[in-house]
Write a protein that holds these residues in place. Structure first.
Motif, mmCIF file in Angstrom:
data_model
loop_
_atom_site.group_PDB
_atom_site.id
_atom_site.type_symbol
_atom_site.label_atom_id
_atom_site.label_comp_id
_atom_site.label_asym_id
_atom_site.label_seq_id
_atom_site.Cartn_x
_atom_site.Cartn_y
_atom_site.Cartn_z
ATOM 1 N N TYR A 124 17.855 44.644 -51.757
ATOM 2 C CA TYR A 124 16.786 43.971 -52.497
ATOM 3 C C TYR A 124 17.267 43.501 -53.865
ATOM 4 O O TYR A 124 16.962 42.383 -54.289
ATOM 5 C CB TYR A 124 15.586 44.908 -52.658
ATOM 6 N N ARG A 125 18.034 44.336 -54.535
ATOM 7 C CA ARG A 125 18.499 43.973 -55.868
ATOM 8 C C ARG A 125 19.448 42.777 -55.820
ATOM 9 O O ARG A 125 19.441 41.929 -56.714
ATOM 10 C CB ARG A 125 19.151 45.172 -56.525
ATOM 11 N N ARG A 126 20.263 42.682 -54.764
ATOM 12 C CA ARG A 126 21.144 41.523 -54.614
ATOM 13 C C ARG A 126 20.308 40.252 -54.459
ATOM 14 O O ARG A 126 20.651 39.188 -54.995
ATOM 15 C CB ARG A 126 22.064 41.694 -53.413
ATOM 16 N N SER A 141 13.719 46.700 -63.951
ATOM 17 C CA SER A 141 12.452 47.260 -63.482
ATOM 18 C C SER A 141 12.532 47.655 -62.007
ATOM 19 O O SER A 141 11.731 48.458 -61.531
ATOM 20 C CB SER A 141 11.302 46.270 -63.704
ATOM 21 N N VAL A 142 13.506 47.099 -61.284
ATOM 22 C CA VAL A 142 13.714 47.501 -59.885
ATOM 23 C C VAL A 142 14.104 48.975 -59.824
ATOM 24 O O VAL A 142 13.600 49.743 -58.997
ATOM 25 C CB VAL A 142 14.801 46.628 -59.211
ATOM 26 N N ILE A 143 14.993 49.391 -60.718
ATOM 27 C CA ILE A 143 15.408 50.792 -60.769
ATOM 28 C C ILE A 143 14.238 51.683 -61.160
ATOM 29 O O ILE A 143 14.040 52.771 -60.591
ATOM 30 C CB ILE A 143 16.569 50.979 -61.775
ATOM 31 N N GLU A 144 13.438 51.245 -62.129
ATOM 32 C CA GLU A 144 12.279 52.031 -62.556
ATOM 33 C C GLU A 144 11.329 52.276 -61.388
ATOM 34 O O GLU A 144 10.742 53.355 -61.271
ATOM 35 C CB GLU A 144 11.540 51.303 -63.682
ATOM 36 N N GLU A 145 11.176 51.273 -60.531
ATOM 37 C CA GLU A 145 10.272 51.432 -59.389
ATOM 38 C C GLU A 145 10.930 52.215 -58.254
ATOM 39 O O GLU A 145 10.259 52.916 -57.504
ATOM 40 C CB GLU A 145 9.815 50.067 -58.875
ATOM 41 N N PHE A 193 25.225 49.679 -56.105
ATOM 42 C CA PHE A 193 24.721 50.975 -56.549
ATOM 43 C C PHE A 193 25.356 52.040 -55.661
ATOM 44 O O PHE A 193 25.409 51.891 -54.442
ATOM 45 C CB PHE A 193 23.201 51.030 -56.437
ATOM 46 N N ARG A 194 25.827 53.119 -56.267
ATOM 47 C CA ARG A 194 26.596 54.124 -55.541
ATOM 48 C C ARG A 194 25.725 55.308 -55.119
ATOM 49 O O ARG A 194 24.999 55.884 -55.943
ATOM 50 C CB ARG A 194 27.741 54.634 -56.417
#
Length: 306
Positions: A63-65, A92-96, A274-275
């Motif tokens: 999704y982030r890509r 904000s993607v990480i926050e969610e 992301f790892r």
């Protein structure tokens, strides 16, 4: 319980932004549709805790890509790319995502704890806005609070009164959250942000002595500094990679440059996802906190330390 939706809020805010180019409006609409599918897919993940982490991070990367490349980078206008820092469509993607990760299915130890997981406003300090000449109900109790990108917190209610019986007419009540695990999410970590995080971590621990503070960043944009003399418990590099050099980023300032260099940018994202292991480390930090128990005297005497 419904999870917070900070990323959806940023998408809808961008759609309502008067400066958004008309050509990007249908693209944001499509992103909201894609977002809803992402949430459905996150909620559908099953398996062991480790399998869930792997599947969740895979969905995050996919999704982030899409957000970074297809929505922002591929835009024929420059607004979305140049205003990334203000629009916050990326971090904000990480926050969610984090509240989907910190769940009993992944972290069984959190089950039974009545906590709030996700972005919230946490208690920072308390003060009283009153004086002898201008008395205020409850001493004028006021709370300072700070927005946190991610926190494991509990609701906290504070009462103040000059009346020992706390009569309703003489009492002021305030509601806040007390943060036990607090994290700040950064897309790029530079020295200024590091120094700001040091100050935030100090404030967090001054307010709650047993709190833990973690700084989560995607791309490193500074020479690493020791966190030992700071109140930061750990800085976690989510992609384990450095930010692209400024001379490379300069090529992306306009659509022609982005189009010409799309393959290189895609390779950069693909080579530095992301790892899974760093998210596992973050989960293990929280697990260790939840497993902490008060020392038993007999065990301490047997070991010789505590």
């Amino acid at each position: 319980m419904a999870l917070p939706t900070p990323h959806l809020e940023k998408l809808t805010a961008t759609l309502a932004n008067e400066k958004l180019p008309p050509v990007d409006s249908p693209r944001i609409d499509a992103a909201i549709v894609r977002y809803k599918k992402w949430i459905v897919d996150l909620n559908a993940v099953t398996g062991t805790p480790q399998q869930r982490i792997q599947a969740l991070v895979a969905l995050l990367n996919d999704y982030r890509r899409y957000i970074d490349l297809e929505l922002v980078f591929d835009s024929p206008q420059d607004f979305l790319y140049r205003q990334k820092g203000q629009l916050k469509l990326d971090n904000s993607v990480i926050e969610e995502f984090l509240p989907h990760l910190v769940q009993p299915a992944v972290l069984p130890e959190i089950a039974g704890h009545e906590v709030v997981v996700g972005p919230t406003t946490c208690f920072s300090s308390v003060y009283f806005s009153t004086s002898l000449e201008i008395p205020v109900v409850g001493g004028g109790l006021e709370i300072r609070a700070k927005d946190q990108d991610f926190a494991i917190s509990k609701k906290l209610f504070l009462k103040a009164s000059h009346d020992a019986a706390f009569g309703a007419q003489h009492t002021v009540t305030k509601e806040t959250h007390i943060g036990f695990v607090v994290s700040e999410c950064k897309t790029n970590l530079d020295k200024t942000m590091f120094q700001e995080a040091c100050a935030t971590a100090h404030d967090v621990k001054a307010a709650v002595s047993g709190a833990r503070y973690y700084l989560l960043c995607e791309w490193l944009d500074m020479t690493p500094l020791s966190t030992a003399p700071t109140d930061i418990d750990e800085i976690i590099l989510l992609r384990k990679a450095k930010r692209l050099n400024s001379n490379v980023r300069a090529k992306y300032a306009n659509f022609a440059g982005r189009k010409a260099n799309r393959a290189n940018y895609l390779k950069h994202l693909t080579d530095n996802p992301f790892r899974v292991e760093v998210f596992e480390r973050f989960i293990n930090h929280i697990r260790g906190i939840l497993r902490n128990e008060a020392p038993v005297e007999s065990d301490v005497l047997a070991r010789g330390y505590f």
